[in-house]
Scaffold this motif. Structure first.
Motif, PDB file in Angstrom:
ATOM      1  N   GLY A   1      34.503 -16.500 -62.026  1.00 45.01           N
ATOM      2  CA  GLY A   1      33.444 -17.103 -61.221  1.00 45.01           C
ATOM      3  C   GLY A   1      32.072 -16.659 -61.681  1.00 45.01           C
ATOM      4  N   SER A   2      31.962 -15.393 -62.050  1.00 44.78           N
ATOM      5  CA  SER A   2      30.695 -14.893 -62.568  1.00 44.78           C
ATOM      6  C   SER A   2      30.359 -15.570 -63.896  1.00 44.78           C
ATOM      7  CB  SER A   2      30.784 -13.380 -62.772  1.00 44.78           C
ATOM      8  OG  SER A   2      29.674 -12.927 -63.502  1.00 44.78           O
ATOM      9  N   ALA A   3      31.347 -15.633 -64.765  1.00 44.73           N
ATOM     10  CA  ALA A   3      31.104 -16.170 -66.105  1.00 44.73           C
ATOM     11  C   ALA A   3      30.809 -17.673 -66.075  1.00 44.73           C
ATOM     12  CB  ALA A   3      32.308 -15.878 -66.997  1.00 44.73           C
ATOM     13  N   VAL A   4      31.632 -18.421 -65.356  1.00 47.11           N
ATOM     14  CA  VAL A   4      31.473 -19.872 -65.337  1.00 47.11           C
ATOM     15  C   VAL A   4      30.317 -20.248 -64.416  1.00 47.11           C
ATOM     16  CG1 VAL A   4      32.528 -22.016 -64.580  1.00 47.11           C
ATOM     17  CG2 VAL A   4      33.874 -20.351 -65.862  1.00 47.11           C
ATOM     18  N   GLY A   5      29.316 -20.878 -64.988  1.00 44.26           N
ATOM     19  CA  GLY A   5      28.168 -21.248 -64.161  1.00 44.26           C
ATOM     20  C   GLY A   5      27.314 -22.277 -64.869  1.00 44.26           C
ATOM     21  N   LEU A   6      26.031 -22.252 -64.562  1.00 46.61           N
ATOM     22  CA  LEU A   6      25.128 -23.236 -65.149  1.00 46.61           C
ATOM     23  C   LEU A   6      25.119 -23.127 -66.666  1.00 46.61           C
ATOM     24  CD1 LEU A   6      22.240 -22.693 -62.602  1.00 46.61           C
ATOM     25  CD2 LEU A   6      23.753 -24.678 -62.723  1.00 46.61           C
ATOM     26  N   GLY A   7      25.319 -21.920 -67.168  1.00 44.50           N
ATOM     27  CA  GLY A   7      25.333 -21.714 -68.613  1.00 44.50           C
ATOM     28  C   GLY A   7      26.416 -22.542 -69.288  1.00 44.50           C
ATOM     29  N   ASN A   8      27.569 -22.647 -68.647  1.00 49.58           N
ATOM     30  CA  ASN A   8      28.670 -23.411 -69.233  1.00 49.58           C
ATOM     31  C   ASN A   8      28.444 -24.898 -69.122  1.00 49.58           C
ATOM     32  OD1 ASN A   8      29.524 -20.864 -67.986  1.00 49.58           O
ATOM     33  ND2 ASN A   8      31.455 -21.336 -69.011  1.00 49.58           N
ATOM     34  N   MET A   9      28.038 -25.316 -67.923  1.00 44.90           N
ATOM     35  CA  MET A   9      28.068 -26.747 -67.666  1.00 44.90           C
ATOM     36  C   MET A   9      26.784 -27.431 -68.077  1.00 44.90           C
ATOM     37  SD  MET A   9      30.300 -27.187 -64.381  1.00 44.90           S
ATOM     38  CE  MET A   9      30.280 -25.789 -63.353  1.00 44.90           C
TER      39      MET A   9
ATOM     40  N   TYR B   1      15.421 -16.790 -60.744  1.00 44.74           N
ATOM     41  CA  TYR B   1      15.217 -18.172 -61.206  1.00 44.74           C
ATOM     42  C   TYR B   1      16.517 -18.985 -61.243  1.00 44.74           C
ATOM     43  CZ  TYR B   1      16.721 -16.914 -65.986  1.00 44.74           C
ATOM     44  OH  TYR B   1      17.442 -16.501 -67.075  1.00 44.74           O
ATOM     45  N   TYR B   2      17.634 -18.272 -61.405  1.00 43.42           N
ATOM     46  CA  TYR B   2      18.935 -18.956 -61.385  1.00 43.42           C
ATOM     47  C   TYR B   2      19.106 -19.667 -60.047  1.00 43.42           C
ATOM     48  CZ  TYR B   2      23.856 -19.322 -62.891  1.00 43.42           C
ATOM     49  OH  TYR B   2      25.086 -19.762 -63.316  1.00 43.42           O
ATOM     50  N   SER B   3      18.666 -18.977 -59.006  1.00 44.88           N
ATOM     51  CA  SER B   3      18.800 -19.534 -57.673  1.00 44.88           C
ATOM     52  C   SER B   3      17.886 -20.756 -57.473  1.00 44.88           C
ATOM     53  CB  SER B   3      18.519 -18.418 -56.667  1.00 44.88           C
ATOM     54  OG  SER B   3      17.928 -18.913 -55.530  1.00 44.88           O
TER      55      SER B   3
ATOM     56  N   PHE C   1      26.494 -14.104 -74.605  1.00 40.45           N
ATOM     57  CA  PHE C   1      26.228 -13.060 -73.603  1.00 40.45           C
ATOM     58  C   PHE C   1      25.980 -13.664 -72.235  1.00 40.45           C
ATOM     59  CE2 PHE C   1      24.363 -10.242 -77.135  1.00 40.45           C
ATOM     60  CZ  PHE C   1      25.602  -9.713 -77.380  1.00 40.45           C
ATOM     61  N   PHE C   2      25.099 -14.661 -72.203  1.00 39.96           N
ATOM     62  CA  PHE C   2      24.739 -15.243 -70.912  1.00 39.96           C
ATOM     63  C   PHE C   2      25.971 -15.857 -70.247  1.00 39.96           C
ATOM     64  CE2 PHE C   2      23.102 -18.563 -68.080  1.00 39.96           C
ATOM     65  CZ  PHE C   2      22.134 -17.865 -67.393  1.00 39.96           C
ATOM     66  N   SER C   3      26.727 -16.608 -71.019  1.00 33.52           N
ATOM     67  CA  SER C   3      27.864 -17.322 -70.446  1.00 33.52           C
ATOM     68  C   SER C   3      28.952 -16.359 -69.973  1.00 33.52           C
ATOM     69  CB  SER C   3      28.422 -18.293 -71.484  1.00 33.52           C
ATOM     70  OG  SER C   3      29.392 -19.106 -70.883  1.00 33.52           O
ATOM     71  N   LEU C   4      29.138 -15.261 -70.704  1.00 33.24           N
ATOM     72  CA  LEU C   4      30.172 -14.302 -70.294  1.00 33.24           C
ATOM     73  C   LEU C   4      29.627 -13.259 -69.316  1.00 33.24           C
ATOM     74  CD1 LEU C   4      31.801 -13.786 -73.801  1.00 33.24           C
ATOM     75  CD2 LEU C   4      32.879 -14.874 -71.833  1.00 33.24           C
ATOM     76  N   SER C   5      28.399 -13.459 -68.848  1.00 30.47           N
ATOM     77  CA  SER C   5      27.749 -12.521 -67.918  1.00 30.47           C
ATOM     78  C   SER C   5      27.703 -11.101 -68.468  1.00 30.47           C
ATOM     79  CB  SER C   5      28.478 -12.479 -66.561  1.00 30.47           C
ATOM     80  OG  SER C   5      28.610 -13.741 -66.004  1.00 30.47           O
ATOM     81  N   LEU C   6      27.311 -10.967 -69.745  1.00 32.30           N
ATOM     82  CA  LEU C   6      27.303  -9.636 -70.347  1.00 32.30           C
ATOM     83  C   LEU C   6      25.891  -9.106 -70.517  1.00 32.30           C
ATOM     84  CD1 LEU C   6      29.940 -10.195 -73.154  1.00 32.30           C
ATOM     85  CD2 LEU C   6      30.278  -9.160 -70.898  1.00 32.30           C
ATOM     86  N   GLY C   7      25.791  -7.789 -70.657  1.00 29.66           N
ATOM     87  CA  GLY C   7      24.505  -7.173 -70.977  1.00 29.66           C
ATOM     88  C   GLY C   7      23.687  -6.807 -69.763  1.00 29.66           C
ATOM     89  N   MET C   8      24.234  -6.988 -68.568  1.00 31.12           N
ATOM     90  CA  MET C   8      23.495  -6.566 -67.379  1.00 31.12           C
ATOM     91  C   MET C   8      24.403  -5.963 -66.311  1.00 31.12           C
ATOM     92  SD  MET C   8      24.281  -9.130 -65.121  1.00 31.12           S
ATOM     93  CE  MET C   8      23.018  -8.814 -63.916  1.00 31.12           C
ATOM     94  N   GLY C   9      25.607  -5.597 -66.707  1.00 25.11           N
ATOM     95  CA  GLY C   9      26.429  -4.815 -65.799  1.00 25.11           C
ATOM     96  C   GLY C   9      27.255  -5.588 -64.783  1.00 25.11           C
TER      97      GLY C   9
HETATM   98  N1  PHE Z   1      27.456 -16.449 -66.708  1.00 23.75           N
HETATM   99  C1  PHE Z   1      26.600 -17.186 -65.832  1.00 23.75           C
HETATM  100  C2  PHE Z   1      26.499 -18.626 -66.303  1.00 23.75           C
HETATM  101  O1  PHE Z   1      26.992 -18.968 -67.336  1.00 23.75           O
HETATM  102  C3  PHE Z   1      25.240 -16.598 -65.673  1.00 23.75           C
HETATM  103  C4  PHE Z   1      25.219 -15.115 -65.469  1.00 23.75           C
HETATM  104  C5  PHE Z   1      24.607 -14.300 -66.392  1.00 23.75           C
HETATM  105  C6  PHE Z   1      25.832 -14.547 -64.369  1.00 23.75           C
HETATM  106  C7  PHE Z   1      24.610 -12.932 -66.267  1.00 23.75           C
HETATM  107  C8  PHE Z   1      25.850 -13.177 -64.204  1.00 23.75           C
HETATM  108  C9  PHE Z   1      25.241 -12.368 -65.160  1.00 23.75           C
HETATM  109  O2  PHE Z   1      25.874 -19.435 -65.678  1.00 23.75           O
END
Ligand code: PHE
Length: 451
Positions: free
Chosen positions: A19-27, A101-103, A227-235
């Motif tokens: 759920g964390s990984a799949v988000g706006l970055g993917n779609m 900004y994601y929100s 990194f962004f898509s896998l929610s990496l680099g920020m814990g």
């Molecule tokens: N992985 C999320 C996406 O693809 C965005 C995200 C980044 C979530 C970093 C958590 C941490 O939309």
């Protein structure tokens, strides 16, 4: 102190992490990067980045989190002493910034979801113009964040796990369903070749817009997107793993999460482009990246008309909202758990205070899409890259016996040495290169502001 919260089940953890990984970055981002940068060629580059730097970093985060059973700042202190705490602060800062900004973007998707239920009317470009900045954007941003805060305040098991277990399967079904539906439409074929045709000539940047830096940008975009898509680099993965039991099999979990993430990103393109081509709107794609999702697709649903347009449009923006929600939850959880672990606050209070702070910060990108774009450049372009570099170096060189920690819960895996070698010798040079490219890009964007 209360004992640390835990996931209820293994599947619950997987659902939350996916759920964390799949988000706006993917779609949203992945399909467009791919289509613009050589189709299948870019997909291979992206997969290589995922394997060489994404998976090792994910495993590093999970090892740290499960080992220390603490949120990022404390986990780094636990293994590296006070000197390493600033890296944890960077994570928290990135969480705040991205969440804010994601929100806002998530707020747009909620607004579009409502519009899809009613049916899109008028010119979608006007709709986007009227909702993307100013009061409507602020209102939907705040509403979306309120729901996010509410879920997080209900705890790891009762809030995050429950929401993800309920929502993620729905998202998968919808995305696959729409992709299959798009496949049945006459004229969808061209959409596939536009998306994933083998186009080395678009991958290799030549001519007026080409050259070394243009090519370097494509490569660093593939890495940054991983990194962004896998929610990496920020814990985020670190924090989620801190609620795991010691007997969980981290390599297996990381593979499942990365595969699901790539799967949804790839399928997202299989729904978006065939739909656009089948409805004859391909000429509208190139206008802008934001436009692609928020202007071209509403036109698709408009053209479909009738019940089909309503249903497909509603499902599409519903899935997007769900993806954004479960990602936003993980962003807020990083910040919240850090406050809980560092200051001993109660979860409810931490979630509401931190959420409110992100809400306030988000007013800026809700007022101006330019500010939003710039914040994204800083957060995704710089913070996540720096964070990943720090993680790679920390687990590769500083942490004592990461292999001993990661191998708990696994039996007889021999390639952990490969993992450590990747962290030491492959991750730092690649991510360091990406960092240089990104710093240049940010410097140029900043200069352009003053012109
Ligand atoms: N992985 C999320 C996406 O693809 C965005 C995200 C980044 C979530 C970093 C958590 C941490 O939309």
């Amino acid at each position: 102190m209360a004992p640390r919260e835990q996931w209820g089940t293994r599947a619950g953890f997987i659902m939350a992490a996916v759920g964390s990984a799949v988000g706006l970055g993917n779609m949203w981002r992945f399909p467009y990067y791919t289509a613009e940068n050589g189709g299948a060629v870019f997909v291979f580059l992206y997969l290589a980045m995922t394997a060489l730097i994404g998976l090792p970093i994910m495993l590093a985060e999970m090892t740290l989190g499960r080992g220390a059973r603490q949120s990022p700042i404390k986990a780094l202190e636990h293994y590296g002493g006070k000197r390493w705490m600033p890296l944890g602060f960077l994570f928290v800062a990135a969480g705040f910034l991205i969440l804010s900004y994601y929100s806002v973007i998530a707020g747009w998707t909620v607004r579009y979801f409502i519009q899809a239920v009613r049916g899109f009317e008028g010119a979608p470009a006007d709709l986007f113009g009227s909702i993307s900045q100013g009061t409507p954007a602020i209102a939907f941003h705040l509403g979306f964040l309120a729901v996010t805060i509410w879920v997080v305040s209900n705890g790891v098991k009762g809030g995050i796990e429950r929401a993800s277990t309920l929502l993620m399967p729905v998202l998968f079904l919808v995305v696959v369903g729409i992709a299959v539906y798009a496949w049945t439409l006459p004229g969808s074929g061209e959409g596939y070749s536009y998306y994933i045709g083998w186009n080395p000539s678009e991958f290799v940047k030549t001519g007026a817009d080409g050259g070394f830096w243009a090519q370097a940008n494509v490569i660093s975009e593939a890495a940054g997107q991983a990194f962004f898509s896998l929610s990496l680099g920020m814990g985020a993965m670190l924090t989620f793993s801190s609620y795991l039991k010691k007997d969980s099999h981290l390599p297996n979990e990381s593979l499942v999460i990365a595969s699901a993430d790539f799967g949804v990103a790839f399928i997202a393109g299989l729904m978006v482009f065939p739909l656009i081509f089948a409805l004859g709107l391909s000429s509208a794609i190139g206008e802008s990246t934001v436009g692609a999702l928020f202007i071209t697709l509403p036109r698709v649903f408009q053209e479909m008309g009738g019940v089909t347009g309503h249903v497909v449009g509603t499902l599409f923006f519903g899935a997007l909202t769900v993806g954004a929600l479960t990602s936003a939850i993980s962003l807020l959880e990083v910040v919240t758990s850090s406050i809980i672990d560092t200051f001993g606050w109660a979860r409810k209070r931490a979630a509401w205070v931190m959420g409110a702070t992100a809400a306030a910060l988000g007013i800026l990108p809700a007022m101006s899409t330019d500010a939003l774009g710039y914040m994204d450049k800083i957060a995704e372009g710089l913070f996540l890259v720096l964070g990943a570099l720090g993680l790679g170096i920390f687990v590769g060189y500083v942490m004592k016996d990461p292999v001993g920690e990661v191998s708990k819960g696994t039996k007889g895996i021999r390639w952990f040495g490969v993992w450590r070698t990747l962290l030491r010798f492959v991750v730092p040079p690649i991510v360091g290169f990406v960092l240089i490219v990104r710093l240049r890009d940010i410097a140029l964007a900043t200069l352009a502001w003053f012109e």
